[in-house]
Design an enzyme around this catalytic site. Structure first.
Site, short mmCIF file in Angstrom:
data_model
loop_
_atom_site.label_atom_id
_atom_site.label_comp_id
_atom_site.label_asym_id
_atom_site.label_seq_id
_atom_site.Cartn_x
_atom_site.Cartn_y
_atom_site.Cartn_z
N LYS A 77 0.84 -1.20 0.00
CA LYS A 77 0.00 0.00 0.00
C LYS A 77 0.89 1.27 0.00
O LYS A 77 0.64 2.19 -0.76
CB LYS A 77 -0.94 0.00 1.22
CG LYS A 77 -1.95 -1.18 1.16
CD LYS A 77 -3.03 -1.06 2.19
CE LYS A 77 -2.74 -1.76 3.50
NZ LYS A 77 -2.55 -3.19 3.48
N THR A 78 1.93 1.26 0.83
CA THR A 78 2.83 2.43 0.88
C THR A 78 3.60 2.55 -0.44
O THR A 78 3.78 3.64 -0.97
CB THR A 78 3.83 2.29 2.05
OG1 THR A 78 3.11 1.83 3.19
CG2 THR A 78 4.50 3.59 2.37
N ASP A 122 -1.76 6.16 6.56
CA ASP A 122 -1.74 4.73 6.84
C ASP A 122 -2.63 4.46 8.05
O ASP A 122 -2.82 5.37 8.88
CB ASP A 122 -0.28 4.30 7.13
CG ASP A 122 -0.09 2.82 6.90
OD1 ASP A 122 -1.02 2.15 6.42
OD2 ASP A 122 1.00 2.32 7.22
N THR A 171 -5.81 -1.99 7.06
CA THR A 171 -5.90 -3.46 7.08
C THR A 171 -7.30 -3.86 7.57
O THR A 171 -7.64 -5.03 7.56
CB THR A 171 -4.85 -4.04 8.05
OG1 THR A 171 -4.93 -3.32 9.29
CG2 THR A 171 -3.45 -3.92 7.49
N ARG A 231 6.97 -8.36 0.39
CA ARG A 231 7.95 -7.99 1.42
C ARG A 231 8.58 -9.24 2.04
O ARG A 231 9.77 -9.28 2.34
CB ARG A 231 7.26 -7.14 2.49
CG ARG A 231 8.22 -6.48 3.44
CD ARG A 231 7.48 -5.72 4.51
NE ARG A 231 6.85 -4.52 4.01
CZ ARG A 231 5.85 -3.89 4.63
NH1 ARG A 231 5.37 -4.37 5.75
NH2 ARG A 231 5.33 -2.80 4.12
#
Ligand code: ADE
Length: 352
Positions: A77-78, A122, A171, A231
């Site tokens: 998302k970032t 966020d 989330t 990630r």
């Protein structure tokens, strides 16, 4: 038990965060996976750019509609926020719901923005309600109503901010209020990445890390342990690289992947000690469930938020865990994976 895990989808250290940055895509072109989302973003960005080009300098700058991204942690998302700002040729300002504790924090963030900038918030579901109310007029009309003084002296002043794009990430989409949700023009759920996409990401990262490109089977064996999360794939790749360098003269093959990750306690589906201990607790202490999250977390001496946000999503995704109205339950698939005898009463439906 420590919650710092090799398969955690949040960055472990600052150094790791920097390495992640180096591996992240810089443009929509380089972005692998989430094809539908990328297509939607590309169309929206190109439309804004075309409208902007048709304007002259005296007209207000075009901005992208507000975007809401939701989905499990670690899915980019970032990264997408950075890519979108780069594509728009504007600045990205990064903050989070908990960091905007008071209305004045939001005013400070909004008044720093230049026309067309992207404000990334966020964990937007953790924005305090009082701050949420300030943000609505900012999202709709690019103005903030600030109340000064109290009682008879109370008055409202209006502060204007530049037209901007709010990029919210969460989330927990279910925790967002509906007035908040309805103010986003583009809402998208990020899905776990397929093994195929992860193989491409690992291939690209190997190139960037100057590791000889692993063959197809080796890429597959890393991807299948990456829990659908880039990630994690990149983190495993770095651990395997170190192991191969020290023990195998830089050679990487499926057996070496297996050995390197066994050493880290990661099994062939990418589950680690915390996942196994979570499932084993439900099985052994709660007779397979259903059991409440708080009871499980107290037994494990583990934070319930970590279990819910970091451990459960993938176990639910692969069908090892069921969330029912009465609590969490291990499935027969989960039991089989752990080598435990399945418990006879399977949940009828997974409703939550
Ligand atoms: N690195 C991390 N995520 C990526 C993605 N989605 N595409 C390309 N490289 C990545």
């Amino acid at each position: 038990m420590s919650t710092e895990r090799l398969i955690s989808s949040t960055p472990i250290t600052e150094v790791e965060d920097q390495t992640n940055w180096a591996l992240r895509p810089q443009s929509l072109d380089e972005y692998i996976g989430q094809a539908e989302l990328i297509e939607r973003v590309l169309i929206a960005v190109q439309a804004v750019q075309a409208r902007q080009e048709a304007k002259d300098d005296t007209q207000p700058r075009e901005h992208l509609e507000h975007v809401l991204l939701h989905g499990p942690p670690g899915l980019g998302k970032t990264t997408l926020a950075h890519v979108i700002a780069t594509e728009l040729g504007t600045n990205l300002h990064v903050t989070s719901g908990p960091a905007l504790a008071r209305g004045t924090d939001l005013v400070a963030a909004l008044t720093r923005l230049a026309p067309g900038d992207v404000l990334f918030i966020d964990e937007i579901h953790r924005l305090p309600i009082a701050v949420e109310e300030f943000i609505y007029p900012a999202m709709e009309d690019f103005k903030i109503d600030v109340c000064l003084d109290t009682g008879l002296n109370a008055r409202t002043v209006q502060i204007k901010c530049a037209p901007f794009t709010l990029l919210g990430a969460t989330t927990r989409a279910g925790l967002l209020s509906s007035p908040m949700r309805s103010r986003f023009g583009l809402v998208h759920h990020l899905k776990y990445y397929s093994d195929d996409d992860l193989m491409h990401i690992i291939q690209r990262s190997s190139r960037l890390l100057q590791i000889p490109t692993p063959d197809h089977d080796t890429l597959g064996s890393i991807a299948s342990r990456s829990r659908g999360t880039p990630r994690i794939a990149n983190r495993l790749l770095r651990r395997i690289r170190d192991y191969a360098q020290v023990r195998h003269n830089n050679e990487i093959n499926p057996q070496i992947v297996d050995d390197a990750l066994n050493l880290e306690g990661i099994d062939h589906l990418g589950l680690d000690e915390l996942d196994r201990s979570y499932l084993t607790t439900i099985y052994k202490v709660f007779n397979g469930g259903p059991a409440g999250l708080e009871a499980i977390s107290a037994t494990m001496n583990e934070d319930s938020g970590t279990l819910e946000d970091v451990v459960e999503p993938y176990l639910l995704q692969i069908g090892f865990l069921a969330r029912t109205k009465r609590g969490r339950q291990i499935t027969s698939k989960g039991c089989q994976h752990l080598g435990l005898k399945p418990i006879s009463s399977e949940p009828i439906t997974s409703t939550l």
